[in-house]
Design a protein around this motif. Structure first.
Motif, short mmCIF file in Angstrom:
data_model
loop_
_atom_site.label_atom_id
_atom_site.label_comp_id
_atom_site.label_asym_id
_atom_site.label_seq_id
_atom_site.Cartn_x
_atom_site.Cartn_y
_atom_site.Cartn_z
N PRO A 148 -29.69 20.44 -43.20
CA PRO A 148 -30.36 19.45 -42.33
C PRO A 148 -31.87 19.66 -42.26
N SER A 149 -32.32 20.92 -42.28
CA SER A 149 -33.75 21.19 -42.24
C SER A 149 -34.41 20.72 -43.53
N CYS A 150 -33.72 20.84 -44.64
CA CYS A 150 -34.26 20.37 -45.92
C CYS A 150 -34.44 18.85 -45.89
N ARG A 151 -33.44 18.14 -45.37
CA ARG A 151 -33.54 16.68 -45.28
C ARG A 151 -34.68 16.28 -44.36
N LEU A 152 -34.84 17.01 -43.25
CA LEU A 152 -35.92 16.69 -42.32
C LEU A 152 -37.28 16.86 -42.99
N ALA A 153 -37.46 17.97 -43.71
CA ALA A 153 -38.74 18.21 -44.36
C ALA A 153 -39.09 17.09 -45.33
N LEU A 154 -38.11 16.67 -46.13
CA LEU A 154 -38.36 15.59 -47.08
C LEU A 154 -38.68 14.29 -46.36
N ARG A 155 -37.97 14.00 -45.28
CA ARG A 155 -38.22 12.77 -44.53
C ARG A 155 -39.63 12.77 -43.92
N CYS A 156 -40.12 13.95 -43.56
CA CYS A 156 -41.44 14.06 -42.93
C CYS A 156 -42.58 14.16 -43.95
N GLY A 157 -42.27 13.93 -45.23
CA GLY A 157 -43.31 13.91 -46.24
C GLY A 157 -43.69 15.27 -46.79
N TYR A 158 -42.78 16.24 -46.68
CA TYR A 158 -42.99 17.59 -47.21
C TYR A 158 -42.15 17.75 -48.48
N PRO A 159 -42.70 17.53 -49.65
CA PRO A 159 -41.90 17.72 -50.86
C PRO A 159 -41.56 19.19 -51.08
N ALA A 160 -40.42 19.42 -51.75
CA ALA A 160 -40.01 20.79 -52.07
C ALA A 160 -40.88 21.33 -53.19
N GLU A 161 -41.27 22.60 -53.05
CA GLU A 161 -42.14 23.22 -54.05
C GLU A 161 -41.49 24.40 -54.76
N GLY A 162 -40.38 24.91 -54.26
CA GLY A 162 -39.74 26.03 -54.92
C GLY A 162 -38.87 26.83 -53.98
N THR A 163 -38.34 27.94 -54.49
CA THR A 163 -37.46 28.80 -53.73
C THR A 163 -38.08 30.19 -53.60
N LEU A 164 -38.09 30.69 -52.36
CA LEU A 164 -38.58 32.03 -52.07
C LEU A 164 -37.37 32.96 -51.94
#
Length: 221
Positions: free
Chosen positions: A163-179
Protein backbone atom coordinates in the motif's frame (compact mmCIF):
# COMPACT_ATOMS: atom_id res chain seq x y z
CA UNK A 1 33.59 64.37 5.74
CA UNK A 2 31.22 61.82 4.38
CA UNK A 3 28.99 59.60 6.49
CA UNK A 4 30.10 56.03 6.78
CA UNK A 5 27.95 53.73 4.73
CA UNK A 6 25.98 51.03 6.50
CA UNK A 7 27.52 47.58 6.30
CA UNK A 8 25.88 45.27 3.79
CA UNK A 9 23.37 42.80 5.24
CA UNK A 10 24.79 39.44 6.16
CA UNK A 11 24.36 36.87 3.47
CA UNK A 12 21.63 34.37 4.20
CA UNK A 13 22.86 30.80 4.16
CA UNK A 14 20.95 28.01 2.41
CA UNK A 15 20.17 26.49 5.82
CA UNK A 16 18.55 29.77 6.94
CA UNK A 17 16.25 29.69 3.93
CA UNK A 18 15.51 25.99 4.17
CA UNK A 19 13.47 25.89 7.34
CA UNK A 20 10.10 24.29 7.94
CA UNK A 21 7.87 27.00 9.39
CA UNK A 22 4.99 25.83 11.56
CA UNK A 23 1.95 25.84 9.28
CA UNK A 24 -1.56 24.39 9.23
CA UNK A 25 -2.68 22.89 5.91
CA UNK A 26 -6.43 22.90 5.33
CA UNK A 27 -7.59 20.30 2.78
CA UNK A 28 -11.27 21.06 3.35
CA UNK A 29 -12.53 17.93 5.07
CA UNK A 30 -9.09 17.09 6.47
CA UNK A 31 -6.80 19.34 8.50
CA UNK A 32 -3.04 18.92 8.83
CA UNK A 33 -2.06 20.53 12.14
CA UNK A 34 1.52 20.73 13.46
CA UNK A 35 2.05 18.35 16.35
CA UNK A 36 2.56 20.22 19.60
CA UNK A 37 1.43 20.58 23.22
CA UNK A 38 -2.19 21.11 22.16
CA UNK A 39 -2.51 17.35 21.55
CA UNK A 40 -1.79 16.60 25.22
CA UNK A 41 -4.34 19.03 26.64
CA UNK A 42 -6.96 17.40 28.92
CA UNK A 43 -9.84 18.10 26.54
CA UNK A 44 -8.03 16.53 23.58
CA UNK A 45 -8.58 12.88 22.65
CA UNK A 46 -5.64 12.96 20.24
CA UNK A 47 -3.16 11.69 22.84
CA UNK A 48 -5.23 8.53 23.27
CA UNK A 49 -5.30 8.23 19.48
CA UNK A 50 -1.51 8.17 19.46
CA UNK A 51 -1.51 5.40 22.06
CA UNK A 52 -3.97 3.44 19.90
CA UNK A 53 -1.79 4.01 16.84
CA UNK A 54 1.25 2.50 18.56
CA UNK A 55 -0.78 -0.67 19.25
CA UNK A 56 -1.99 -1.09 15.66
CA UNK A 57 -0.23 -4.11 14.08
CA UNK A 58 0.51 -2.45 10.72
CA UNK A 59 1.83 0.74 12.27
CA UNK A 60 3.87 -1.28 14.76
CA UNK A 61 5.42 -3.21 11.87
CA UNK A 62 6.07 -0.57 9.22
CA UNK A 63 6.21 2.71 11.15
CA UNK A 64 6.59 2.04 14.90
CA UNK A 65 5.59 4.95 17.11
CA UNK A 66 7.13 5.56 20.55
CA UNK A 67 3.67 6.37 21.94
CA UNK A 68 2.82 3.20 23.85
CA UNK A 69 1.23 5.13 26.73
CA UNK A 70 0.24 8.70 27.54
CA UNK A 71 3.62 9.53 29.12
CA UNK A 72 5.53 8.22 26.11
CA UNK A 73 3.12 9.96 23.73
CA UNK A 74 3.68 13.29 25.50
CA UNK A 75 7.45 12.88 25.13
CA UNK A 76 6.95 12.01 21.45
CA UNK A 77 4.92 15.19 20.98
CA UNK A 78 7.69 17.24 22.57
CA UNK A 79 10.23 15.80 20.14
CA UNK A 80 8.01 16.68 17.17
CA UNK A 81 7.54 20.18 18.60
CA UNK A 82 11.32 20.63 18.90
CA UNK A 83 11.72 19.58 15.27
CA UNK A 84 9.44 22.44 14.28
CA UNK A 85 11.35 24.86 16.52
CA UNK A 86 14.62 23.99 14.74
CA UNK A 87 13.04 24.12 11.30
CA UNK A 88 14.45 20.63 10.77
CA UNK A 89 11.27 18.58 10.75
CA UNK A 90 7.64 19.20 9.92
CA UNK A 91 5.34 16.67 11.59
CA UNK A 92 1.58 17.01 11.21
CA UNK A 93 -1.44 15.41 12.83
CA UNK A 94 -3.98 14.44 10.19
CA UNK A 95 -7.38 15.34 11.64
CA UNK A 96 -10.97 14.89 10.52
CA UNK A 97 -13.33 17.86 10.45
CA UNK A 98 -14.55 16.92 13.95
CA UNK A 99 -10.98 16.85 15.31
CA UNK A 100 -10.66 13.06 15.40
CA UNK A 101 -7.17 11.73 14.72
CA UNK A 102 -6.81 9.99 11.35
CA UNK A 103 -3.04 9.65 11.13
CA UNK A 104 0.21 11.52 10.75
CA UNK A 105 2.47 12.77 7.98
CA UNK A 106 5.91 14.33 8.22
CA UNK A 107 8.81 15.63 6.20
CA UNK A 108 12.33 16.08 7.57
CA UNK A 109 15.67 17.18 6.25
CA UNK A 110 18.16 14.49 5.31
CA UNK A 111 20.67 17.04 4.00
CA UNK A 112 19.28 20.48 4.76
CA UNK A 113 21.89 22.53 2.91
CA UNK A 114 21.40 20.38 -0.19
CA UNK A 115 17.59 20.57 -0.07
CA UNK A 116 17.22 16.80 0.34
CA UNK A 117 14.29 15.67 2.50
CA UNK A 118 12.29 12.54 3.28
CA UNK A 119 8.60 12.10 4.00
CA UNK A 120 6.69 9.43 5.95
CA UNK A 121 3.05 8.76 6.79
CA UNK A 122 0.71 6.49 8.72
CA UNK A 123 -3.03 6.20 9.21
CA UNK A 124 -5.28 4.60 11.78
CA UNK A 125 -7.41 1.67 10.54
CA UNK A 126 -10.58 3.73 10.18
CA UNK A 127 -8.89 6.17 7.78
CA UNK A 128 -7.42 3.58 5.42
CA UNK A 129 -8.71 3.09 1.90
CA UNK A 130 -10.12 6.62 1.73
CA UNK A 131 -7.21 8.45 0.11
CA UNK A 132 -6.44 10.34 3.32
CA UNK A 133 -2.74 9.46 3.43
CA UNK A 134 -2.24 10.20 -0.26
CA UNK A 135 -3.88 13.61 -0.04
CA UNK A 136 -1.93 14.50 3.10
CA UNK A 137 1.39 13.35 1.63
CA UNK A 138 0.81 15.23 -1.63
CA UNK A 139 -0.12 18.41 0.26
CA UNK A 140 2.94 18.26 2.53
CA UNK A 141 5.18 17.53 -0.47
CA UNK A 142 3.93 20.56 -2.40
CA UNK A 143 4.17 22.73 0.71
CA UNK A 144 7.79 21.69 1.35
CA UNK A 145 8.74 22.48 -2.23
CA UNK A 146 6.90 25.81 -2.22
CA UNK A 147 7.91 27.18 1.17
CA UNK A 148 11.09 25.49 2.42
CA UNK A 149 13.26 25.27 -0.67
CA UNK A 150 13.22 21.48 -0.85
CA UNK A 151 14.92 20.22 -4.00
CA UNK A 152 14.27 16.49 -3.72
CA UNK A 153 11.99 14.54 -1.38
CA UNK A 154 12.31 10.79 -0.93
CA UNK A 155 10.03 8.00 0.28
CA UNK A 156 11.53 4.70 1.41
CA UNK A 157 9.25 1.82 2.35
CA UNK A 158 9.68 -1.89 2.97
CA UNK A 159 9.28 -3.97 -0.17
CA UNK A 160 6.48 -5.89 1.54
CA UNK A 161 4.51 -2.72 2.25
CA UNK A 162 2.59 -2.65 -1.01
CA UNK A 163 0.00 0.00 0.00
CA UNK A 164 2.85 2.42 0.71
CA UNK A 165 4.29 1.72 -2.74
CA UNK A 166 0.95 2.53 -4.38
CA UNK A 167 0.66 5.71 -2.34
CA UNK A 168 4.13 6.89 -3.37
CA UNK A 169 3.36 6.37 -7.05
CA UNK A 170 0.00 8.12 -6.73
CA UNK A 171 1.71 11.11 -5.09
CA UNK A 172 4.12 11.52 -8.01
CA UNK A 173 7.11 9.70 -6.50
CA UNK A 174 8.46 7.31 -9.16
CA UNK A 175 10.36 4.23 -8.01
CA UNK A 176 14.13 4.55 -8.36
CA UNK A 177 15.45 1.24 -7.05
CA UNK A 178 15.78 -1.18 -4.15
CA UNK A 179 17.86 -0.60 -1.02
CA UNK A 180 19.01 -3.98 0.33
CA UNK A 181 18.63 -4.68 4.07
CA UNK A 182 18.08 -0.96 4.41
CA UNK A 183 16.07 -0.49 7.59
CA UNK A 184 15.26 -2.27 10.85
CA UNK A 185 11.49 -2.53 11.12
CA UNK A 186 9.11 -3.32 13.95
CA UNK A 187 9.51 -7.08 13.60
CA UNK A 188 13.18 -6.76 14.55
CA UNK A 189 14.41 -7.66 11.06
CA UNK A 190 16.12 -5.65 8.35
CA UNK A 191 14.03 -5.34 5.19
CA UNK A 192 14.81 -4.34 1.65
CA UNK A 193 13.21 -1.00 0.80
CA UNK A 194 11.93 0.56 -2.38
CA UNK A 195 13.24 4.09 -2.89
CA UNK A 196 10.94 6.66 -4.50
CA UNK A 197 11.69 10.34 -5.05
CA UNK A 198 10.05 13.47 -6.37
CA UNK A 199 11.91 16.56 -7.57
CA UNK A 200 10.73 20.13 -7.17
CA UNK A 201 10.34 20.44 -10.94
CA UNK A 202 8.29 17.27 -11.37
CA UNK A 203 4.62 17.69 -12.31
CA UNK A 204 2.00 17.53 -9.59
CA UNK A 205 0.14 14.20 -9.52
CA UNK A 206 -3.25 14.11 -11.22
CA UNK A 207 -6.16 14.51 -8.85
CA UNK A 208 -3.99 15.76 -5.97
CA UNK A 209 -3.39 19.33 -7.09
CA UNK A 210 -1.76 21.71 -4.60
CA UNK A 211 -4.17 24.54 -5.34
CA UNK A 212 -6.81 22.70 -3.29
CA UNK A 213 -4.76 23.31 -0.15
CA UNK A 214 -4.93 26.43 2.03
CA UNK A 215 -1.78 27.24 4.02
CA UNK A 216 -2.00 29.04 7.34
CA UNK A 217 1.21 29.89 9.20
CA UNK A 218 0.82 29.51 12.95
CA UNK A 219 2.98 30.72 15.80
CA UNK A 220 2.61 27.79 18.17
CA UNK A 221 1.73 24.09 18.22
Amino acid sequence: MTAASAPPPAAQSPVDRQAFVRTTLDLGDVLLRPWGPWAAEPQSEVLDGLVAAAADPLIALWNPLATVDRTAATAWLDARDQGWERGAGAAFAVLAADGALLGGVSVRWVDRADGLAMTAYWTLPGARGRGVAARATAAVTDWAFATAGARRIEIAHAVGNEPSCRLALRCGYPAEGTLRDSHLFGDGAYHDEHLHARLAGDPAPAGLAPEATAYTTVTSG
